[in-house]
Design a protein around this motif. Structure first.
Motif, PDB file in Angstrom:
ATOM      1  N   GLU C  17       7.249  60.963  36.273  1.00  0.00           N
ATOM      2  CA  GLU C  17       6.137  60.068  36.464  1.00  0.00           C
ATOM      3  C   GLU C  17       4.946  60.766  37.159  1.00  0.00           C
ATOM      4  N   ALA C  18       3.507  60.388  36.659  1.00  0.00           N
ATOM      5  CA  ALA C  18       2.542  61.208  37.388  1.00  0.00           C
ATOM      6  C   ALA C  18       2.502  61.264  38.755  1.00  0.00           C
ATOM      7  N   VAL C  27      -0.775  69.627  37.913  1.00  0.00           N
ATOM      8  CA  VAL C  27      -1.520  68.327  37.681  1.00  0.00           C
ATOM      9  C   VAL C  27      -1.969  68.299  36.197  1.00  0.00           C
ATOM     10  N   LEU C  28      -1.899  67.192  35.436  1.00  0.00           N
ATOM     11  CA  LEU C  28      -2.401  67.240  34.204  1.00  0.00           C
ATOM     12  C   LEU C  28      -3.932  67.227  34.215  1.00  0.00           C
ATOM     13  N   PRO C  36      -0.046  68.462  28.715  1.00  0.00           N
ATOM     14  CA  PRO C  36       1.394  68.619  28.965  1.00  0.00           C
ATOM     15  C   PRO C  36       1.697  67.726  29.957  1.00  0.00           C
ATOM     16  N   GLN C  37       3.170  67.492  30.136  1.00  0.00           N
ATOM     17  CA  GLN C  37       3.618  66.606  31.020  1.00  0.00           C
ATOM     18  C   GLN C  37       4.909  67.081  31.678  1.00  0.00           C
ATOM     19  N   GLU C  38       5.062  66.872  32.915  1.00  0.00           N
ATOM     20  CA  GLU C  38       6.404  67.582  33.594  1.00  0.00           C
ATOM     21  C   GLU C  38       7.683  66.520  32.998  1.00  0.00           C
ATOM     22  N   ALA C  39       8.780  67.119  32.939  1.00  0.00           N
ATOM     23  CA  ALA C  39       9.999  66.298  32.727  1.00  0.00           C
ATOM     24  C   ALA C  39      11.250  67.301  33.190  1.00  0.00           C
ATOM     25  N   THR C  40      12.194  66.570  33.337  1.00  0.00           N
ATOM     26  CA  THR C  40      13.355  67.203  33.948  1.00  0.00           C
ATOM     27  C   THR C  40      14.472  67.237  32.894  1.00  0.00           C
ATOM     28  N   LYS C  70       2.720  66.102  25.505  1.00  0.00           N
ATOM     29  CA  LYS C  70       2.547  64.653  25.643  1.00  0.00           C
ATOM     30  C   LYS C  70       3.023  64.048  24.384  1.00  0.00           C
ATOM     31  N   TYR C  71       2.602  64.476  23.205  1.00  0.00           N
ATOM     32  CA  TYR C  71       2.760  63.801  21.971  1.00  0.00           C
ATOM     33  C   TYR C  71       4.076  64.160  21.258  1.00  0.00           C
ATOM     34  N   GLY C  72       4.930  65.435  21.505  1.00  0.00           N
ATOM     35  CA  GLY C  72       5.997  65.714  20.799  1.00  0.00           C
ATOM     36  C   GLY C  72       7.255  64.980  20.982  1.00  0.00           C
TER      37      GLY C  72
END
Lengths: 96, 96, 96, 96, 96, 96, 96
Positions: C17-18, C27-28, C36-40, C70-72
């Protein structure tokens, strides 16, 4: 009697009418989605080569009952009877 | 009882109804995005060859619970029960 | 606890989460462009073969923090927590 | 300080602002056509394999000044500074 | 008399008019779907190579009666008679 | 003086203005169809590999006058002069 | 006199005007379908390689009369005369 040899990896199939479907067998769903249909394989194509140069082998054989998409292939009449020529890759599965 | 052997790299799966999903298990998100759905693998396809000429091997096996896209594949009924034929590559993952 | 093994070259990731993004970290951007967005990374797929017949090897590993579009991908919930299944090739980069 | 390792054949670049462009250097045209932009290569991707199984080698290296399409790639901020992740094949040329 | 050698994997065919179709033979269906049509092979193309470097071999030969899609290929007149040049892969099957 | 090394199989060309075209030479047609334009090759790209792993070799060389599509490629200014970066495969022919 | 060497697998052809078509020869059909047109091969391209690394060989030669699609290729004028540069694969056949 006339005959057709499909070209390449195509097959010639004869549709099985809905009322011919055996009780307890495969029944077409009545949704609006693409509906598969049963058909009997009448003739295999000339085959040809795979991309790696080896001979293409059909996975279906004459007299197999197969599931096909209702909207694929090209209709042809052979001796007045509806048949369909389609790519083997457009066959969904073998019944039985 | 009828059976279907999917052609090529397709598999036959049976959807698991939402109320069958185990507590604490995989739950479908309620967003408007493409929703995956759980299903049980019923039959593997005839397989065939990879592009390099080697035999294709399935990554799933019969009885695996899998996540599938809600909108892919083709519906078929086997003995009156909803099933789905889809390409193995359209399976997102194996649950369990 | 439930688990998912993604099929083929897919990976399972959990969004960060942001407000979890570390100070001074990635930072987005707030533009209207694809974000893009961070994920584990939670789980790697079954892998499979490259086009030349060699084994596919993942470039990411479990616990890597990655940047994703973010959209994939496809949303799934695992034990009530939002996760995402996506092709490894849709991961933009590894953070850290 | 944070860092990003782009995945595969992607590179991370930092845009060079217009007023940083050296006199007599490469100036963006003011037409309505797709406009290239100068950027500095900050990090190369994990690389991976070419289609014939050999190792992929980047044609650019860190600190190269490159011309990129203004509209390609994905924006990311690294320590508050605008960067861009894009496929190396979307780099038009190397300046200098 | 003029002649045409089709280039590559194309063939030159001469349509068989509907009233020439033999009794009990292949009759075009009267549905709105894509309709195949009978034609006689007049000339084979220059052939060329398959993707694996081997020589391409035609599956049809001159004087074969073939089924073709009604809408494919390019019309040409040879000595005032309608002919058609099409890719061999667009031939559905061989009749007889 | 600045210089650009195009990436991969791209080339850098400098347009030849219409009034520079030699009398009796190649003149652009005045139809509404896609119009080719003359240009001089200024720099070849980094080249790279063909799909079969061999080195890519350019068919054009520096100072060649070439025909290019009027609408392809990306405009760049080098030392204030209009240039164009385009894939070599988008060059139609060599003049002279 | 100016000359053009087409790049790669392209050829340069000169259209044959309709009133130059020999009596009893190939006449363009007057239907609304895509119409082929006769042209004379003026120059072959630089050729290059096939996908398997072997040398590409043209199937046409200079002075061949060929059938081409009316709408393909790019118009160029050579010494004030209309010519056309097109891919050899867009030539339908060789006349004569």
């Amino acid at each position: 009697m006339s005959s057709i040899t499909p070209l390449g990896q195509r097959v010639l199939v004869k549709r099985i009418e809905a009322d011919e479907v055996s009780a307890g067998g495969i029944v077409l769903p009545d949704t609006a989605k693409e509906k598969p249909q049963e058909a009997t394989v009448v003739a295999l194509g000339t085959g040809g080569k795979n991309e790696d140069g080896s001979d293409f082998e059909f996975s279906v054989k004459v007299n197999d009952v197969v599931l096909i998409s209702k909207y694929g292939g090209t209709d042809v009449k052979v001796d007045g009877v509806d048949h369909l020529i389609l790519q083997e890759s457009d066959i969904l599965g073998i019944v039985g």
